[in-house]
Design a protein around this motif. Sequence first.
Motif, PDB file in Angstrom:
ATOM      1  N   LEU A 200       1.343   3.922   7.576  1.00  0.00           N
ATOM      2  CA  LEU A 200       0.827   4.482   8.825  1.00  0.00           C
ATOM      3  C   LEU A 200       0.752   6.001   8.746  1.00  0.00           C
ATOM      4  N   ALA A 201       1.783   6.621   8.144  1.00  0.00           N
ATOM      5  CA  ALA A 201       1.777   8.075   8.001  1.00  0.00           C
ATOM      6  C   ALA A 201       0.629   8.533   7.112  1.00  0.00           C
ATOM      7  N   ALA A 202       0.350   7.798   6.048  1.00  0.00           N
ATOM      8  CA  ALA A 202      -0.758   8.151   5.165  1.00  0.00           C
ATOM      9  C   ALA A 202      -2.093   8.041   5.896  1.00  0.00           C
ATOM     10  N   ARG A 203      -2.259   7.029   6.752  1.00  0.00           N
ATOM     11  CA  ARG A 203      -3.499   6.905   7.511  1.00  0.00           C
ATOM     12  C   ARG A 203      -3.678   8.078   8.469  1.00  0.00           C
ATOM     13  N   ILE A 204      -2.592   8.473   9.125  1.00  0.00           N
ATOM     14  CA  ILE A 204      -2.666   9.583  10.079  1.00  0.00           C
ATOM     15  C   ILE A 204      -3.031  10.880   9.369  1.00  0.00           C
ATOM     16  N   MET A 205      -2.566  11.033   8.141  1.00  0.00           N
ATOM     17  CA  MET A 205      -2.878  12.243   7.380  1.00  0.00           C
ATOM     18  C   MET A 205      -4.309  12.233   6.837  1.00  0.00           C
ATOM     19  N   GLY A 206      -5.034  11.164   7.079  1.00  0.00           N
ATOM     20  CA  GLY A 206      -6.441  11.108   6.700  1.00  0.00           C
ATOM     21  C   GLY A 206      -6.712  10.544   5.326  1.00  0.00           C
ATOM     22  N   ALA A 207      -5.734   9.880   4.718  1.00  0.00           N
ATOM     23  CA  ALA A 207      -5.949   9.312   3.385  1.00  0.00           C
ATOM     24  C   ALA A 207      -6.969   8.177   3.456  1.00  0.00           C
ATOM     25  N   ARG A 208      -7.816   8.083   2.445  1.00  0.00           N
ATOM     26  CA  ARG A 208      -8.817   7.020   2.395  1.00  0.00           C
ATOM     27  C   ARG A 208      -8.153   5.685   2.049  1.00  0.00           C
ATOM     28  N   SER A 209      -8.847   4.616   2.364  1.00  0.00           N
ATOM     29  CA  SER A 209      -8.284   3.281   2.140  1.00  0.00           C
ATOM     30  C   SER A 209      -7.978   3.048   0.668  1.00  0.00           C
ATOM     31  N   ILE A 210      -8.860   3.502  -0.228  1.00  0.00           N
ATOM     32  CA  ILE A 210      -8.641   3.295  -1.652  1.00  0.00           C
ATOM     33  C   ILE A 210      -7.395   4.033  -2.122  1.00  0.00           C
ATOM     34  N   VAL A 211      -7.149   5.220  -1.563  1.00  0.00           N
ATOM     35  CA  VAL A 211      -5.949   5.994  -1.920  1.00  0.00           C
ATOM     36  C   VAL A 211      -4.702   5.302  -1.393  1.00  0.00           C
ATOM     37  N   ILE A 212      -4.776   4.801  -0.178  1.00  0.00           N
ATOM     38  CA  ILE A 212      -3.630   4.103   0.402  1.00  0.00           C
ATOM     39  C   ILE A 212      -3.287   2.854  -0.420  1.00  0.00           C
ATOM     40  N   MET A 213      -4.319   2.119  -0.811  1.00  0.00           N
ATOM     41  CA  MET A 213      -4.069   0.895  -1.583  1.00  0.00           C
ATOM     42  C   MET A 213      -3.452   1.194  -2.941  1.00  0.00           C
ATOM     43  N   LEU A 214      -4.010   2.189  -3.638  1.00  0.00           N
ATOM     44  CA  LEU A 214      -3.573   2.455  -5.009  1.00  0.00           C
ATOM     45  C   LEU A 214      -2.285   3.261  -5.076  1.00  0.00           C
ATOM     46  N   LYS A 215      -2.102   4.200  -4.161  1.00  0.00           N
ATOM     47  CA  LYS A 215      -0.962   5.122  -4.243  1.00  0.00           C
ATOM     48  C   LYS A 215       0.252   4.634  -3.475  1.00  0.00           C
ATOM     49  N   HIS A 216       0.034   3.960  -2.349  1.00  0.00           N
ATOM     50  CA  HIS A 216       1.151   3.620  -1.473  1.00  0.00           C
ATOM     51  C   HIS A 216       1.477   2.127  -1.461  1.00  0.00           C
ATOM     52  N   ILE A 217       0.457   1.275  -1.466  1.00  0.00           N
ATOM     53  CA  ILE A 217       0.712  -0.166  -1.381  1.00  0.00           C
ATOM     54  C   ILE A 217       0.933  -0.781  -2.755  1.00  0.00           C
ATOM     55  N   LEU A 218       0.074  -0.442  -3.722  1.00  0.00           N
ATOM     56  CA  LEU A 218       0.153  -1.067  -5.042  1.00  0.00           C
ATOM     57  C   LEU A 218       1.513  -0.889  -5.717  1.00  0.00           C
ATOM     58  N   PRO A 219       2.103   0.334  -5.747  1.00  0.00           N
ATOM     59  CA  PRO A 219       3.412   0.455  -6.412  1.00  0.00           C
ATOM     60  C   PRO A 219       4.487  -0.427  -5.792  1.00  0.00           C
ATOM     61  N   ASN A 220       4.385  -0.683  -4.491  1.00  0.00           N
ATOM     62  CA  ASN A 220       5.390  -1.516  -3.827  1.00  0.00           C
ATOM     63  C   ASN A 220       5.099  -3.008  -3.989  1.00  0.00           C
ATOM     64  N   ALA A 221       3.844  -3.350  -4.258  1.00  0.00           N
ATOM     65  CA  ALA A 221       3.485  -4.759  -4.420  1.00  0.00           C
ATOM     66  C   ALA A 221       3.507  -5.202  -5.868  1.00  0.00           C
ATOM     67  N   LEU A 222       3.612  -4.246  -6.793  1.00  0.00           N
ATOM     68  CA  LEU A 222       3.474  -4.570  -8.211  1.00  0.00           C
ATOM     69  C   LEU A 222       4.772  -5.053  -8.851  1.00  0.00           C
ATOM     70  N   GLY A 223       5.922  -4.717  -8.236  1.00  0.00           N
ATOM     71  CA  GLY A 223       7.206  -5.095  -8.830  1.00  0.00           C
ATOM     72  C   GLY A 223       7.346  -6.589  -9.092  1.00  0.00           C
ATOM     73  N   PRO A 224       7.184  -7.449  -8.064  1.00  0.00           N
ATOM     74  CA  PRO A 224       7.279  -8.896  -8.312  1.00  0.00           C
ATOM     75  C   PRO A 224       6.250  -9.402  -9.320  1.00  0.00           C
ATOM     76  N   ALA A 225       5.044  -8.802  -9.315  1.00  0.00           N
ATOM     77  CA  ALA A 225       4.012  -9.225 -10.255  1.00  0.00           C
ATOM     78  C   ALA A 225       4.412  -8.901 -11.692  1.00  0.00           C
ATOM     79  N   ILE A 226       5.048  -7.750 -11.899  1.00  0.00           N
ATOM     80  CA  ILE A 226       5.494  -7.371 -13.244  1.00  0.00           C
ATOM     81  C   ILE A 226       6.601  -8.314 -13.726  1.00  0.00           C
TER      82      ILE A 226
END
Length: 313
Positions: A200-226
């Motif tokens: 939510l903070a990243a969205r408020i700061m104006g980050a694009r969806s692709i940046v949010i997915m790759l920088k903020h969501i992906l690192p947190n979702a990748l652990g179980p996949a690894i």
Amino acid sequence: MTYASAKLVMKELSRARIRKLKMELRYALILLKRSPLTLAGLIIIGTLSVIALICTIAPQILPYPEDIGSATHPELLHCPPSPEHPFGCDYLGRDVLTRVIYGTKISLYAGALVVLLGLSLGTLIGLIAGYVGGIVDDVLMRITDAFLSIPGLVLALAIAATLGRGLMNAIIALAVTWWPWYARLVRSCTLAVKNELFVLAARIMGARSIVIMLKHILPNALGPAIINATLDLGFAILALASLGFLGLGATPPTPEWGAMISEARKYLPNMWWEATFPGLMIFLAVLGFNLLGDGLRDLLDPKFRRGARVWRI
């Protein structure tokens, strides 16, 4: 939430991530000290990786490098294990030890490529489906369900038979059957993370969806996949060996473990060494990845930690 407060939240989250990383490194050391099975898996996979690297850089140091290909030695046909040939010789007189060692490179690289392709495609689809939602999520998940409705090995056999024999075709066939599991896993992790405060903070700061997915969501979702990918490496090697054994994988004279067993099966049980040693290497590789994957699961997933005492500093 204002822009200034969102920026402050992002800074605090960055510091928290650094502290968490330091703690996880300490946890990893404790896990290795108190989990001999994880250490054994790490040693097995480390040894196989070193062998694969040596075979890539300097295959000429192998005992009989000419036996990697289609060399023939009529005087050594079906030679049993001896000091000169510890694993014996095959039906063409080639040194089985040399071929088994070089097969480590082929099997590990091929298995890693299967998992990497499946992980990359599944992560991309799961990330998009979980973040975008709506009709995009429905369509992607129904496609995933369609792939999951067919037994993986049956689908891989059909694809490999269509593409024809060859190691690369077998890798593609298995990768096509591998990605749906990662798509499901990454999607569920994305759904759990995308409404967190730092997103939510990243969205408020104006980050694009692709940046949010790759920088903020992906690192947190990748652990179980690894973690799953580490476990799947052993099964990918086993699946490739299965296709090779059925004649849909690597073609002779490629010293892939499954293909070697397929060539040697007609000489069982008398010339047992020709199939036994490639089979033992498959066993070791699968065992090593399973032990290492279990250790990573204990390290990265709190739900599977074996006991609180392991995690005390």
